[in-house]
Design a protein around this motif. Structure first.
Motif, PDB file in Angstrom:
ATOM      1  N   LEU A 119     -44.136 -61.972 -72.413  1.00  0.00           N
ATOM      2  CA  LEU A 119     -43.740 -60.973 -73.409  1.00  0.00           C
ATOM      3  C   LEU A 119     -43.950 -59.561 -72.879  1.00  0.00           C
ATOM      4  N   ASN A 120     -44.996 -59.360 -72.093  1.00  0.00           N
ATOM      5  CA  ASN A 120     -45.257 -58.042 -71.520  1.00  0.00           C
ATOM      6  C   ASN A 120     -44.148 -57.644 -70.549  1.00  0.00           C
ATOM      7  N   VAL A 121     -43.725 -58.577 -69.688  1.00  0.00           N
ATOM      8  CA  VAL A 121     -42.661 -58.281 -68.722  1.00  0.00           C
ATOM      9  C   VAL A 121     -41.338 -58.038 -69.436  1.00  0.00           C
ATOM     10  N   ILE A 122     -41.017 -58.877 -70.411  1.00  0.00           N
ATOM     11  CA  ILE A 122     -39.727 -58.760 -71.097  1.00  0.00           C
ATOM     12  C   ILE A 122     -39.639 -57.466 -71.896  1.00  0.00           C
ATOM     13  N   ASN A 123     -40.660 -57.193 -72.700  1.00  0.00           N
ATOM     14  CA  ASN A 123     -40.578 -56.053 -73.618  1.00  0.00           C
ATOM     15  C   ASN A 123     -40.808 -54.708 -72.930  1.00  0.00           C
ATOM     16  N   LYS A 124     -41.592 -54.678 -71.849  1.00  0.00           N
ATOM     17  CA  LYS A 124     -41.885 -53.406 -71.188  1.00  0.00           C
ATOM     18  C   LYS A 124     -40.914 -53.062 -70.064  1.00  0.00           C
ATOM     19  N   HIS A 125     -40.376 -54.072 -69.405  1.00  0.00           N
ATOM     20  CA  HIS A 125     -39.581 -53.792 -68.206  1.00  0.00           C
ATOM     21  C   HIS A 125     -38.137 -54.283 -68.285  1.00  0.00           C
ATOM     22  N   VAL A 126     -37.854 -55.248 -69.155  1.00  0.00           N
ATOM     23  CA  VAL A 126     -36.503 -55.810 -69.205  1.00  0.00           C
ATOM     24  C   VAL A 126     -35.710 -55.262 -70.384  1.00  0.00           C
ATOM     25  N   LEU A 127     -36.281 -55.328 -71.583  1.00  0.00           N
ATOM     26  CA  LEU A 127     -35.531 -54.961 -72.787  1.00  0.00           C
ATOM     27  C   LEU A 127     -35.841 -53.567 -73.314  1.00  0.00           C
ATOM     28  N   GLN A 128     -36.885 -52.932 -72.823  1.00  0.00           N
ATOM     29  CA  GLN A 128     -37.218 -51.599 -73.328  1.00  0.00           C
ATOM     30  C   GLN A 128     -36.088 -50.590 -73.119  1.00  0.00           C
ATOM     31  N   VAL A 134     -38.570 -59.052 -77.797  1.00  0.00           N
ATOM     32  CA  VAL A 134     -38.660 -60.493 -78.027  1.00  0.00           C
ATOM     33  C   VAL A 134     -40.036 -60.784 -78.596  1.00  0.00           C
ATOM     34  N   GLU A 135     -40.074 -61.529 -79.691  1.00  0.00           N
ATOM     35  CA  GLU A 135     -41.336 -61.882 -80.333  1.00  0.00           C
ATOM     36  C   GLU A 135     -41.783 -63.275 -79.886  1.00  0.00           C
ATOM     37  N   LEU A 136     -43.042 -63.580 -80.198  1.00  0.00           N
ATOM     38  CA  LEU A 136     -43.616 -64.845 -79.768  1.00  0.00           C
ATOM     39  C   LEU A 136     -42.877 -66.039 -80.366  1.00  0.00           C
ATOM     40  N   HIS A 137     -42.420 -65.918 -81.609  1.00  0.00           N
ATOM     41  CA  HIS A 137     -41.743 -67.047 -82.250  1.00  0.00           C
ATOM     42  C   HIS A 137     -40.370 -67.324 -81.638  1.00  0.00           C
ATOM     43  N   VAL A 175     -29.767 -62.652 -73.648  1.00  0.00           N
ATOM     44  CA  VAL A 175     -30.063 -61.217 -73.702  1.00  0.00           C
ATOM     45  C   VAL A 175     -31.024 -60.831 -72.580  1.00  0.00           C
ATOM     46  N   VAL A 176     -32.055 -61.644 -72.367  1.00  0.00           N
ATOM     47  CA  VAL A 176     -33.027 -61.351 -71.308  1.00  0.00           C
ATOM     48  C   VAL A 176     -32.372 -61.458 -69.936  1.00  0.00           C
ATOM     49  N   PHE A 177     -31.603 -62.503 -69.726  1.00  0.00           N
ATOM     50  CA  PHE A 177     -30.988 -62.702 -68.412  1.00  0.00           C
ATOM     51  C   PHE A 177     -29.946 -61.629 -68.113  1.00  0.00           C
ATOM     52  N   ARG A 178     -29.256 -61.173 -69.144  1.00  0.00           N
ATOM     53  CA  ARG A 178     -28.229 -60.151 -68.946  1.00  0.00           C
ATOM     54  C   ARG A 178     -28.839 -58.806 -68.572  1.00  0.00           C
ATOM     55  N   ASN A 179     -30.071 -58.546 -68.999  1.00  0.00           N
ATOM     56  CA  ASN A 179     -30.717 -57.255 -68.739  1.00  0.00           C
ATOM     57  C   ASN A 179     -31.781 -57.333 -67.649  1.00  0.00           C
ATOM     58  N   LYS A 180     -31.806 -58.403 -66.881  1.00  0.00           N
ATOM     59  CA  LYS A 180     -32.822 -58.530 -65.837  1.00  0.00           C
ATOM     60  C   LYS A 180     -32.663 -57.486 -64.741  1.00  0.00           C
ATOM     61  N   LYS A 181     -31.503 -56.859 -64.680  1.00  0.00           N
ATOM     62  CA  LYS A 181     -31.284 -55.806 -63.681  1.00  0.00           C
ATOM     63  C   LYS A 181     -32.207 -54.614 -63.911  1.00  0.00           C
ATOM     64  N   LEU A 183     -35.249 -54.690 -64.066  1.00  0.00           N
ATOM     65  CA  LEU A 183     -36.465 -54.867 -63.270  1.00  0.00           C
ATOM     66  C   LEU A 183     -36.396 -54.113 -61.944  1.00  0.00           C
ATOM     67  N   LYS A 184     -35.227 -53.630 -61.563  1.00  0.00           N
ATOM     68  CA  LYS A 184     -35.105 -52.918 -60.290  1.00  0.00           C
ATOM     69  C   LYS A 184     -35.997 -51.681 -60.262  1.00  0.00           C
ATOM     70  N   LEU A 185     -36.076 -50.980 -61.385  1.00  0.00           N
ATOM     71  CA  LEU A 185     -36.913 -49.782 -61.440  1.00  0.00           C
ATOM     72  C   LEU A 185     -38.378 -50.140 -61.254  1.00  0.00           C
ATOM     73  N   TYR A 186     -38.814 -51.219 -61.900  1.00  0.00           N
ATOM     74  CA  TYR A 186     -40.209 -51.653 -61.757  1.00  0.00           C
ATOM     75  C   TYR A 186     -40.484 -52.127 -60.334  1.00  0.00           C
ATOM     76  N   ASN A 187     -39.583 -52.918 -59.766  1.00  0.00           N
ATOM     77  CA  ASN A 187     -39.799 -53.453 -58.421  1.00  0.00           C
ATOM     78  C   ASN A 187     -39.775 -52.360 -57.359  1.00  0.00           C
ATOM     79  N   SER A 188     -38.968 -51.334 -57.566  1.00  0.00           N
ATOM     80  CA  SER A 188     -38.907 -50.250 -56.578  1.00  0.00           C
ATOM     81  C   SER A 188     -40.198 -49.443 -56.534  1.00  0.00           C
ATOM     82  N   SER A 189     -40.979 -49.484 -57.601  1.00  0.00           N
ATOM     83  CA  SER A 189     -42.242 -48.740 -57.634  1.00  0.00           C
ATOM     84  C   SER A 189     -43.401 -49.539 -57.047  1.00  0.00           C
ATOM     85  N   GLN A 190     -43.162 -50.806 -56.701  1.00  0.00           N
ATOM     86  CA  GLN A 190     -44.211 -51.655 -56.151  1.00  0.00           C
ATOM     87  C   GLN A 190     -44.154 -51.617 -54.626  1.00  0.00           C
TER      88      GLN A 190
END
Length: 304
Positions: A119-128, A134-137, A175-181, A183-190
């Motif tokens: 949930l942390n990866v999805i909501n902070k880096h993928v869908l934000q 995305v909620e737990l349920h 929705v998550v798979f369509r917006n996985k791109k 993550l490029k911003l997060y990965n470039s900072s690592q």
């Protein structure tokens, strides 16, 4: 004409019967076959003797060829049936994973909660960036795959295991798979490659191995790119046509291509077969690849 052939056949059979040598040979063959039948019946209950008899029979090329020719159609039909059933099982297994995604690169800790990590990866880096959450349920289950390496070798920590996520709804997964791109911003900072996170489809073992081979073709500049779309492996050829790959033998036409260092295909590909002064070439034109509908495209899967 028919009467003439009948007369020839009758005259030949009459001559065979009147020939003592031929009649004697035919009688000997009948006796040998009769003795062989009696012998086979007598050893049918003894497993050791039966195996020895089979080895002796297969030791003669004539018998071996005859047995092979008689069994080949049945074996070929069984192999085709096995291949068909294997493909059907793989299709059903892949369909059962239609709501799953695989997250790679998320650091692993003792006593972790994989639900919170996902949930942390999805909501902070993928869908934000798109203003969604995305909620737990909306998640059915999350878990690591494969066994954990407890004792790293060469003083190097093992790569974190992948996390399989099963969504309750296919739409949430899409929705998550369509917006996985995003993550490029997060990965470039690592700075450390071990901390980069990737999202891929959860492929079956058979399709994952095939997808690995297609990625190798990209590295060898035999194809432009490859990705997966609802479990299907898609390939973009050097002619920018999009085709679907389902079996290993469908990659042979790409393996035969010869390209220069820039990834541009050469006019023709030599197969190494010569006949006189002629060189047989493999036509590598765009017509040799059957394109799919443009509507079947999707965002390419990022590979490490």
């Amino acid at each position: 004409m028919g009467k003439k052939n009948n007369r020839n056949t009758q005259s030949q059979s009459t001559s065979d019967e009147s020939n003592p040598t031929k009649r004697h040979c035919r009688d000997e063959d009948d006796l040998v076959l009769n003795d062989l039948d009696i012998l086979l019946k007598s050893i049918s209950d003894d497993e050791t003797t039966t195996r020895r008899a089979v080895d002796m029979i297969l030791g003669h090329d004539v018998f071996k060829t005859a047995i092979t020719e008689s069994l080949f159609p049945m074996i070929e039909a069984m192999q085709n049936q096995i291949s068909l059933l294997t493909d059907r099982i793989d299709d059903m297994e892949q369909y059962s994973r239609r709501t799953c995604l695989k997250f790679s690169g998320i650091p692993e800790q003792q006593g972790e909660d994989t639900d919170k990590l996902i949930l942390n990866v999805i909501n902070k880096h993928v869908l934000q960036p798109v203003g969604q959450t995305v909620e737990l349920h909306q998640i059915g289950r999350t878990h690591r795959v494969n066994r954990r390496v407890l004792y790293p070798t060469q003083n190097q920590l093992p790569m974190p295991r992948d996390i399989i996520v099963r969504f309750v709804s296919y739409r949430d997964r899409a929705v998550v798979f369509r917006n996985k791109k995003n993550l490029k911003l997060y990965n470039s900072s690592q700075k450390n490659n071990r901390c980069r996170v990737f999202i891929n489809e959860a492929l079956t073992k058979q399709r994952a191995a095939l997808f690995k081979k297609t990625r190798d073709l990209v590295k060898d500049h035999k194809i432009l790119s490859c990705w997966t779309y609802d479990g299907r492996i898609m390939v973009k050829t050097l002619q920018e046509n999009i085709v679907q790959v389902a079996h290993d033998n469908e990659l042979e036409k790409f393996l035969k291509l010869k390209v220069n260092v820039t990834g541009t295909m050469l006019p023709s590909v030599y197969t190494g077969t010569r006949s006189g002064d002629r060189v047989h070439r493999l036509n590598a034109s765009a017509a040799s690849f059957a394109p799919l509908s443009p509507s079947m495209t999707s965002t390419p899967v990022q590979t490490k």
